[in-house]
Design a protein around this motif. Sequence first.
Motif, PDB file in Angstrom:
ATOM      1  N   GLY A  32       0.775  -1.406   0.011  1.00  0.00           N
ATOM      2  CA  GLY A  32       0.033   0.180  -0.047  1.00  0.00           C
ATOM      3  C   GLY A  32       0.697   1.223  -0.064  1.00  0.00           C
ATOM      4  N   GLU A  33       1.851   1.210   0.625  1.00  0.00           N
ATOM      5  CA  GLU A  33       2.741   2.301   0.779  1.00  0.00           C
ATOM      6  C   GLU A  33       3.611   2.678  -0.747  1.00  0.00           C
ATOM      7  OE1 GLU A  33       5.402   1.765   4.018  1.00  0.00           O
ATOM      8  OE2 GLU A  33       3.659   1.970   5.570  1.00  0.00           O
ATOM      9  N   ASN A  35       2.045   1.503  -3.659  1.00  0.00           N
ATOM     10  CA  ASN A  35       0.689   1.738  -4.460  1.00  0.00           C
ATOM     11  C   ASN A  35      -0.617   1.729  -3.769  1.00  0.00           C
ATOM     12  OD1 ASN A  35      -1.152   1.930  -6.716  1.00  0.00           O
ATOM     13  ND2 ASN A  35      -0.549  -0.034  -7.341  1.00  0.00           N
ATOM     14  N   TYR A  36      -1.168   2.872  -3.531  1.00  0.00           N
ATOM     15  CA  TYR A  36      -2.305   3.205  -2.797  1.00  0.00           C
ATOM     16  C   TYR A  36      -3.543   2.123  -3.168  1.00  0.00           C
ATOM     17  CZ  TYR A  36      -5.934   5.379  -0.096  1.00  0.00           C
ATOM     18  OH  TYR A  36      -7.175   5.794   0.725  1.00  0.00           O
ATOM     19  N   LYS A  37      -3.433   1.821  -4.431  1.00  0.00           N
ATOM     20  CA  LYS A  37      -4.714   0.928  -4.831  1.00  0.00           C
ATOM     21  C   LYS A  37      -4.513  -0.376  -4.305  1.00  0.00           C
ATOM     22  CE  LYS A  37      -5.319   3.184  -9.341  1.00  0.00           C
ATOM     23  NZ  LYS A  37      -5.303   3.058 -10.812  1.00  0.00           N
ATOM     24  N   TYR A  39      -4.297  -1.085  -1.243  1.00  0.00           N
ATOM     25  CA  TYR A  39      -5.548  -1.229  -0.183  1.00  0.00           C
ATOM     26  C   TYR A  39      -6.876  -1.688  -0.481  1.00  0.00           C
ATOM     27  CZ  TYR A  39      -1.965   1.260   2.469  1.00  0.00           C
ATOM     28  OH  TYR A  39      -0.850   1.583   3.067  1.00  0.00           O
ATOM     29  N   HIS A 140     -11.681  -0.401   1.813  1.00  0.00           N
ATOM     30  CA  HIS A 140     -10.720  -1.111   1.931  1.00  0.00           C
ATOM     31  C   HIS A 140     -10.771  -2.428   2.719  1.00  0.00           C
ATOM     32  CE1 HIS A 140      -8.087   2.974   1.381  1.00  0.00           C
ATOM     33  NE2 HIS A 140      -8.863   2.529   0.135  1.00  0.00           N
TER      34      HIS A 140
END
Length: 232
Positions: A32-33, A35-37, A39, A140
Amino acid sequence: METGAGIGLYPLHRCKTIYLVRHAQGIHNVDGEKNYKAYMSHEYFDAELTQLGWKQVDSLRKHVHSSGLHKKIELVISSPLMRTLQTAVGVFGGEGYTDMSDVLPLMVANAGNSSRAAISSLNCPPIITEESCREHLGVHPCDQRRSISDYQFLFPAVDFSLIESEEDKLWKADVRETIEELAARGKMFLNWLWTRKEKEIAIVTHSGFLFHTLNALQNECHPDVKTEICSQ
């Protein structure tokens, strides 16, 4: 000083000391850190701690004991998610659980794929769970909790009695809680803390909850304090 941002003096008997703890690294944080997607992935449903996360737990535990905080903290309140529960029992739990003990363990062996031994509930503060200090709700999967029965099996001596529903009724697959709603929930949680008799309380929660809750309180603080409490 800015107008309205003065210094308040409060009698000690009207004060509480709270220790704010963000959970250790979870498996969802790694991707997640980057690539936010990430999550959004169902692979990270109710994400557990990584092995690095457990090392962080061990490090914080050493600090809590070497500083004497383990003797001062009267209560630990945890968000009812796997990563916060693992952090709470790992940092604040007792030592040396054995199957011969007459008391329930705080955590059974290998809970949440941890490869960790069981954790004792002896000689440690009580640990309870409270829904209002959960992470940003909705969308999420890592922030969706499992059933309370599942948690009770894995964390037998943790108190889940404040949780009203067996299944997660707060998390919605298609609706993300707004920042304003999260901040209001955070304020509600802090107001609830005042109803507790304990004076020194550790809160094991999430980065989003902490950031938006403290940010909502910044206007009540001196500018120097604002800078400190509103840092990510």
